[in-house]
Design an enzyme around this catalytic site. Structure first.
Site, PDB file in Angstrom:
ATOM      1  N   ASP A 168       1.972  -6.326   8.361  1.00  0.00           N
ATOM      2  CA  ASP A 168       1.926  -6.132   9.805  1.00  0.00           C
ATOM      3  C   ASP A 168       2.165  -4.595  10.264  1.00  0.00           C
ATOM      4  O   ASP A 168       2.380  -3.433   9.795  1.00  0.00           O
ATOM      5  CB  ASP A 168       3.073  -7.583   9.958  1.00  0.00           C
TER       6      ASP A 168
ATOM      7  N   ASP B 295       8.122  -7.724   0.433  1.00  0.00           N
ATOM      8  CA  ASP B 295       7.136  -7.201   1.295  1.00  0.00           C
ATOM      9  C   ASP B 295       6.352  -6.412   1.173  1.00  0.00           C
ATOM     10  O   ASP B 295       6.029  -6.211   0.020  1.00  0.00           O
ATOM     11  CB  ASP B 295       7.936  -6.692   2.401  1.00  0.00           C
TER      12      ASP B 295
ATOM     13  N   GLY C 262      10.643  -6.194  13.569  1.00  0.00           N
ATOM     14  CA  GLY C 262      11.121  -4.778  14.018  1.00  0.00           C
ATOM     15  C   GLY C 262      12.111  -5.119  14.487  1.00  0.00           C
ATOM     16  O   GLY C 262      11.884  -4.849  16.028  1.00  0.00           O
TER      17      GLY C 262
HETATM   18  N1  GUN Z   1      11.488  -5.806   7.049  1.00  0.00           N
HETATM   19  C1  GUN Z   1      12.320  -5.020   7.978  1.00  0.00           C
HETATM   20  N2  GUN Z   1      11.234  -5.303   9.302  1.00  0.00           N
HETATM   21  C2  GUN Z   1       9.901  -5.633   9.027  1.00  0.00           C
HETATM   22  C3  GUN Z   1       8.931  -5.762   9.515  1.00  0.00           C
HETATM   23  O1  GUN Z   1       9.082  -5.720  10.818  1.00  0.00           O
HETATM   24  N3  GUN Z   1       8.313  -6.599   8.716  1.00  0.00           N
HETATM   25  C4  GUN Z   1       7.925  -6.060   7.416  1.00  0.00           C
HETATM   26  N4  GUN Z   1       6.979  -5.992   6.674  1.00  0.00           N
HETATM   27  N5  GUN Z   1       8.934  -5.849   6.758  1.00  0.00           N
HETATM   28  C5  GUN Z   1      10.153  -5.762   7.630  1.00  0.00           C
END
Ligand code: GUN
Length: 705
Positions: free
Chosen positions: A137, A102, A210
């Protein structure tokens, strides 16, 4: 490190192949540089600073083929960053499988802004050898105003281009979908992210973002609506990930709606908090005397013994249990996809919590409503992409009539079945009476055979129906699933024939004024007259061609005129022949119809319009009652192979009829419309238009064989 997880073929990098499916639920394969990942899968969240369970143990003992970690956390810590850049992220974590990262978006949601640049974080993921990275994002929270969510969607889409450019060739990228609880914005976000492209590169996976705050507050309807709205705009060749969703009780419904990947820190967070997961909820261990759910990690201890452990050991024991339960539920889901029971599982799990149950009901209502709109969008494809006919039996239950394959089968029956044009004694015209057989469990031919014989002998012009737990069906389709495969005790499935909701309504087929009689099975064991049996066999064939293959009943009658039947020892039709020509084989396990090559040729001779070139959807052609058997047009390069009996592979399909139905027969033709082969479709038209790997149609016979 030796490659325990060899890379995919270079030309397959990033491709998503569907190998099995139950409607929108699919078993897929994502091709990566560290192996081919089978989905649905959960990627455990690994915090490189706090390894509750070592990644290597996840690989060795839990069979996790992929994990997710946070590139922002690695980037921010000098020591980790240096090590990752020098050795690569796989060495850093000691994990040979697929590593997804992430980007820091979640940290910005929890702590406010992050300091890293848009391209910088993608380049960093590329440079440390990540398999699937994530762009930065903008997290859309449910409490944001619509304007703020619009901005989150817009900024994310604008950043997508720079991120794709920065990724280079090898790094596959997640393109997250935002939109909060605004379903139109979810759809817009999905459509923009799916279309984003830079230098020929597109996103490989679409996470739905989200949603963590929705799960934390058990707003499951909002969660599933976000999944539905996003799915409606995503092409089927992109795997869908649900960011931060890791509770096993949510997997079956998410998967039934089309989710392929999950990630979660829940196994570790809940363990730290003294809670264990099960597929039916979460349990605190603080006052437990016995385990409400077990695993190989708990069975050696009592809850008391675990409570007495030091915190680190206790957390590790509970986390291992949580990982095992998670993997077990995912295996169950994959198996349910294979045997066509994912909705049944989702239904069972929906009873885990009142919030989940409410959400389940609401989502079913949305899907049912949507079945009335054209299947151009992914959403309605949840119903129309199901194989309506399946060999497995299924339990009767409160929600049964809302299972997508049952709605699909019922819709086909309602639209395509017609009363016979002539009767066994050669007479024609409308029926002079209607009989509904009721009161017995399947097999109905055994229960009602002599009654049917008596009735038809006495009055040939009788329209015969069987009462089933899902409403009345024509007697000619008595052995067709799902109707004949619903299991339950007598008092649950032998419903009052007057009360059942039904896809066949006598008033809709003009029989409201025809005398109606209800009959139960008689005890007589009279032989059925051969003319009656022949007529019933022909009705069964014509009706199956109409309902399952979209063939006009008059055409079905034409090609079966003079047919003869070879029966099994128990008297069931096994081969439909015309002289020496073998046309069809009724399938004894599910009541479907298999074509033989001569049958395919006969159906092909009925089609007199150009073959489908391209993939046009939404022109309502599926609403035509009997559009004819669906055709799939293949590229000339594939003709010699498919003509010799090889399967049609994705990438070689150049056109398909919109009503091609998963699991059901179709014809394979060349660009001129000439018959090349016939088979059972493995895909919807939409999938054939975009998939580049895997089997599109399972071929039964090629014309060159
Ligand atoms: N991890 C939990 N929710 C999100 C999200 O909306 N975007 C990203 N990049 N990681 C997340």
């Amino acid at each position: 490190m030796t490659r325990e997880s060899p890379p995919c073929r270079p030309q397959d990098l990033g491709k998503f192949e569907i190998v099995n499916r139950d409607g929108a639920a699919r078993i897929g394969k994502i091709h990566t540089n560290h192996g081919i990942l089978t989905t649905p899968a959960l990627l455990p969240v690994v915090n490189p600073n706090i390894l509750t369970i070592e990644p290597r143990e996840m690989w060795d003992n839990f069979a996790f083929k992929a994990l997710i970690t946070n590139s922002y956390v690695i980037w921010k810590h000098e020591k980790l960053r240096k090590q990752a850049l020098e050795q690569g992220v796989h060495e850093l974590l000691n994990f040979p499988g697929v590593i997804m990262t992430d980007s820091g978006t979640f940290q910005s949601y929890v702590y406010g802004d992050v300091e890293v640049g848009i391209e910088e974080i993608v380049e960093f993921q590329r440079d440390i050898g990540v398999d699937i990275g994530t762009m930065l994002d903008v997290f859309g929270r449910p409490d944001m105003t619509r304007e703020e969510i619009e901005d989150a969607v817009d900024i994310t889409a604008v950043r997508a281009i720079a991120s794709l450019r920065a990724a280079g060739e090898k790094l596959l990228l997640n393109g997250p979908i935002q939109g909060g609880i605004h379903q139109d914005l979810r759809a817009e976000s999905a459509s923009r992210m799916a279309a984003s492209e830079a230098g020929g590169k597109r996103f490989s996976v679409h996470p739905i973002g989200g949603i963590v705050p929705l799960m934390e507050t058990q707003r499951y309807s909002d969660l599933f609506s976000a999944v539905l709205s996003s799915m409606s705009m995503l092409p089927p060749d992109r795997p869908v990930h649900i960011f931060g969703c890791g509770h096993p009780m949510l997997f079956p419904l998410c998967i039934a709606l089309g989710a392929d990947l999950f990630d979660s820190a829940a196994y570790a967070l809940f363990a730290k908090d003294g809670r264990i997961l099960s597929e039916e909820g979460t349990h605190r261990i603080e006052s437990a005397v016995e385990w409400p759910v077990s695993s190989r990690y708990l069975e050696d201890y009592t809850p008391m013994e675990v409570r007495q452990m030091d915190k680190k050991t206790r957390t590790a024991v509970l986390a291992r249990h949580n990982l095992e339960v998670t993997q077990r539920e995912l295996s169950r889901c994959r198996e349910a996809i294979r045997n066509g029971s994912i909705w049944n599982l989702a239904e069972r799990r929906s009873h885990a919590s009142p919030y989940l149950r409410k959400a389940f009901k609401e989502i079913m209502a949305i899907i049912k409503e949507d079945s009335k709109s054209p299947p151009g969008l992914r959403l309605s494809s949840i119903i129309f992409s199901t194989d309506p006919v399946r060999p497995s039996s299924e339990p009767f239950g409160e929600d049964i009539s809302e299972r997508p394959h049952i709605i699909h089968a019922g819709t086909l029956l309602e639209k395509r079945w017609r009363l016979p044009g002539s009767w066994w004694d050669g007479s024609t015209g409308p029926p002079s009476n209607v009989v509904i057989l009721h009161g017995s469990q399947p097999p109905w031919r055994t229960a009602y055979g002599s009654t049917v014989s008596e009735i038809l002998q006495h009055e040939p012009k009788t329209a015969l129906f069987v009462n089933t737990p899902l409403g009345i069906i024509p007697y000619s389709l008595e052995d067709l699933s799902p109707w004949c495969r619903v299991e339950g005790s007598d008092d649950s499935v032998l419903v009052d024939p007057n009360s059942a909701e039904s896809y066949i309504r006598l008033d809709r087929i003009g029989l409201q004024d025809t005398p109606l009689e209800y009959r139960t099975a008689s005890d007589n064991e009279g032989m059925m007259k051969s003319e009656i049996k022949t007529w019933l066999d022909r009705c069964s064939t014509v009706d199956r061609l109409a309902v399952l293959c979209g063939v006009k009943p008059s055409d079905g009658c034409r090609i079966t005129d003079g047919m003869n039947v070879r029966h099994s020892k128990t008297g069931r039709p096994v081969n439909i022949l015309l002289g020496e020509r073998h046309l069809f084989s009724p399938r004894l396990n599910d009541g479907g119809l298999s074509l033989a090559l001569e049958g395919a040729k006969a159906l092909h001779s009925l089609v007199n319009v150009q073959p489908p070139l391209g993939f046009s959807s939404g022109n309502e052609s599926h609403l035509r009652t009997h559009p004819g058997i669906a055709r799939v047009t293949i590229h000339s390069d594939a003709v010699p192979f498919v003509g010799a009996g090889r399967n049609v592979m994705h990438g070689f399909v150049i056109g398909a009829d919109e009503w091609v139905t998963v699991g059901q027969p179709c014809l394979i033709v060349d660009e001129n419309g000439s018959l090349v082969a016939h088979g059972n479709s493995n895909s919807t038209m939409l999938e054939m238009s975009v998939q580049r790997k895997g089997v599109a149609v399972r071929v039964r016979d090629g014309v060159l064989t």
